[in-house]
Scaffold this motif. Sequence first.
Motif, PDB file in Angstrom:
ATOM      1  N   GLY A 537       0.797  -1.221   0.000  1.00 49.87           N
ATOM      2  CA  GLY A 537       0.000   0.000   0.000  1.00 49.87           C
ATOM      3  C   GLY A 537       0.826   1.265   0.000  1.00 49.87           C
ATOM      4  O   GLY A 537       0.319   2.338   0.366  1.00 49.87           O
ATOM      5  N   ALA A 538       2.094   1.169  -0.404  1.00 49.94           N
ATOM      6  CA  ALA A 538       2.986   2.337  -0.411  1.00 49.94           C
ATOM      7  C   ALA A 538       2.414   3.436  -1.300  1.00 49.94           C
ATOM      8  O   ALA A 538       2.005   3.172  -2.435  1.00 49.94           O
ATOM      9  N   PRO A 539       2.366   4.682  -0.809  1.00 53.73           N
ATOM     10  CA  PRO A 539       1.724   5.767  -1.569  1.00 53.73           C
ATOM     11  C   PRO A 539       2.464   6.164  -2.840  1.00 53.73           C
ATOM     12  O   PRO A 539       1.895   6.847  -3.689  1.00 53.73           O
ATOM     13  N   GLY A 540       3.722   5.737  -2.975  1.00 51.25           N
ATOM     14  CA  GLY A 540       4.476   6.118  -4.168  1.00 51.25           C
ATOM     15  C   GLY A 540       4.653   4.999  -5.167  1.00 51.25           C
ATOM     16  O   GLY A 540       5.403   5.144  -6.142  1.00 51.25           O
ATOM     17  N   SER A 541       3.969   3.878  -4.953  1.00 53.41           N
ATOM     18  CA  SER A 541       4.155   2.730  -5.845  1.00 53.41           C
ATOM     19  C   SER A 541       3.740   3.050  -7.276  1.00 53.41           C
ATOM     20  O   SER A 541       4.371   2.602  -8.240  1.00 53.41           O
ATOM     21  N   GLU A 542       2.680   3.844  -7.427  1.00 53.48           N
ATOM     22  CA  GLU A 542       2.227   4.204  -8.775  1.00 53.48           C
ATOM     23  C   GLU A 542       3.247   5.107  -9.470  1.00 53.48           C
ATOM     24  O   GLU A 542       3.471   4.998 -10.682  1.00 53.48           O
ATOM     25  N   VAL A 543       3.860   6.007  -8.700  1.00 56.82           N
ATOM     26  CA  VAL A 543       4.898   6.873  -9.263  1.00 56.82           C
ATOM     27  C   VAL A 543       6.051   6.038  -9.802  1.00 56.82           C
ATOM     28  O   VAL A 543       6.529   6.246 -10.926  1.00 56.82           O
ATOM     29  N   LEU A 544       6.487   5.056  -9.025  1.00 53.55           N
ATOM     30  CA  LEU A 544       7.604   4.215  -9.446  1.00 53.55           C
ATOM     31  C   LEU A 544       7.244   3.366 -10.659  1.00 53.55           C
ATOM     32  O   LEU A 544       8.084   3.131 -11.533  1.00 53.55           O
ATOM     33  N   ARG A 545       5.998   2.905 -10.726  1.00 54.13           N
ATOM     34  CA  ARG A 545       5.574   2.155 -11.914  1.00 54.13           C
ATOM     35  C   ARG A 545       5.597   3.043 -13.144  1.00 54.13           C
ATOM     36  O   ARG A 545       5.984   2.613 -14.233  1.00 54.13           O
ATOM     37  N   SER A 546       5.192   4.302 -12.968  1.00 52.18           N
ATOM     38  CA  SER A 546       5.217   5.225 -14.110  1.00 52.18           C
ATOM     39  C   SER A 546       6.644   5.525 -14.553  1.00 52.18           C
ATOM     40  O   SER A 546       6.870   5.914 -15.697  1.00 52.18           O
ATOM     41  N   TRP A 547       7.605   5.345 -13.645  1.00 48.07           N
ATOM     42  CA  TRP A 547       9.016   5.524 -13.994  1.00 48.07           C
ATOM     43  C   TRP A 547       9.612   4.259 -14.623  1.00 48.07           C
ATOM     44  O   TRP A 547      10.778   4.258 -15.007  1.00 48.07           O
TER      45      TRP A 547
END
Length: 578
Positions: A537-547
């Motif tokens: 549930g890390a809040p930045g997981s989507e950011v890292l996927r977009s990277w």
Amino acid sequence: MREIVTIQVGSFANFIGSHFWNFQDELLGLVDDPHGDPVFKNQSLDMDVFYRAGEMPQTSFAYTLKHMQGIPTYSPRLLSIDFQGTLGSLSSHGSLYHEIPSAPMHVRTWTGNVTKLVSDPQKKNLFLQRLDEEEHGKPSAEEDDHIQDKDIVECLENGVHFWTDFSKVHYHPQSLYELKGLWMDAQEFDNYGIGRDIFSEALRGEEINDRLRFFVEECDQIQGIQFIVDDSGGFSSVAAEFLENIADEYTNTPVLLYAARGPGPGTTNKNALGRKDSISKALHDAVSFSRLSSFSKLIVPIGLPFLSRSKASTFLCIEDSKAYHCSAVYAAALHSISLPFRMESIGSATDSHYVAGAIDVNGIVQMLAGQARQNMVAILDVAMPAPCLTGEQNKQSVQRGLHSLTPEIAEDVEDFRAIESTTVHGIHHSGGNPASISEVQDSIFASYESALTRPMFSHLSVALCPLPIPLPFPSIFSNLVRERGELLDSPIYGSQSRGSLDVHSIPMAARLRSSNAILPYIETRLGNLRRFGIEKGAPGSEVLRSWGFEKDELQDMGEELSRMVMALDPREESSDSD
């Protein structure tokens, strides 16, 4: 010959590099100056380590005036990478050659009207105009009142927009590489993900590798690569991709990596950012550090959020918002650290009168990162200017004058396994007379003996030659600094800051150290990667996927950062396994 190739990636890295090469150019000029300080005449420094000799040829992409063909050239062994349009008035082919105007393209299938839009070239500032006058044999400022030194200093203090605005060095046509076709500015190029594919797109990677190969293959015996990267945004990922290629192609060539953080978006107050931007910045810092460190032998983070408030600026007047100011301090420290790499080998008793403690890049890397602890993250300290030798224990010693340029470190920690390499040059006695090599060595060793804690191992390099202050150096010295860098007890009346017209050279000390004081820097990045990117549930997981990062890649990064922490603090091993 033991050559070094220098690579600069990103805007702030090139600001640092511009000052660095100005120092080298000033040293070269002072050797031949009949009125120069004698201390610069016998430097015992091999400038061929950083420079390449050549001559002006006739080439396919440029032409040389007939009377200049065959003239010897001496230019930095450098590859600079930056946005298109960041060279200011300088051509991407450098200043040694004149470009052939490209022939207009005629599209015969189009019969309509054609509109041609051409942007005006960047206007040269007073400093660059002066260089042009001197190059073409026109009257100098001493003979012509048109451009005075004081006008140049004032112009640069108020009008530096590009790193080329204050560069006085000739660059080889292979040295300057522009990332074309990005259509974005530095503010948009602000995270690791946005630059991840740029190196491999549009044959950029091949072109950059070819340019590096040009410089490496002409070396007799390369000792290493000095790599400076602006790691505050997308250039970090460009550098990481480049470093991966270097690691594959030049396996046995050590890379000394400076991860530089300048003023601007990279030093923004976290409290002023929204939560999403704060998480993105924290993840950028973690991913950038993890990726860059995985492809270098030794990484040195530099760049304080507010350099002007730091102890390193005790005798400086820095404007934090000016890259022109901040980069000058980091460049001076890099110059000092690099001196042992080009000290001439001691071949006779007279040689040791000028330098002592020569070491190459691999020697520094093995000393700091190759010992039992295997810590590859070093701290950079500087004393600018360095204090004089007093012979009194209660006075400030050179070591006490050293303060960190590496952010987020622990202060005043005891580390009995610390390792350090210090360079001291141009030191004076309290009366103003130059201190000899042996006097500096005796003073430093005496300070170690009297210290409550001392490093497990230390290396000392000493040179008589101080840091020369070239004309385009910013006015960042306080009114406690005299002409040769002597430190006063009371300020000079009538001035708040002093520049190259007032201060001509300064004594310097710089130190690279392997210490557990770097733990907070690494722990912060490990904690942010876990909290914002790896945990469920890390809040930045989507950011890292977009990277473009998958979960297994993030796990590998976390494990590597954890190993770095455990190498410095074995107590973490049990808590990590729990």
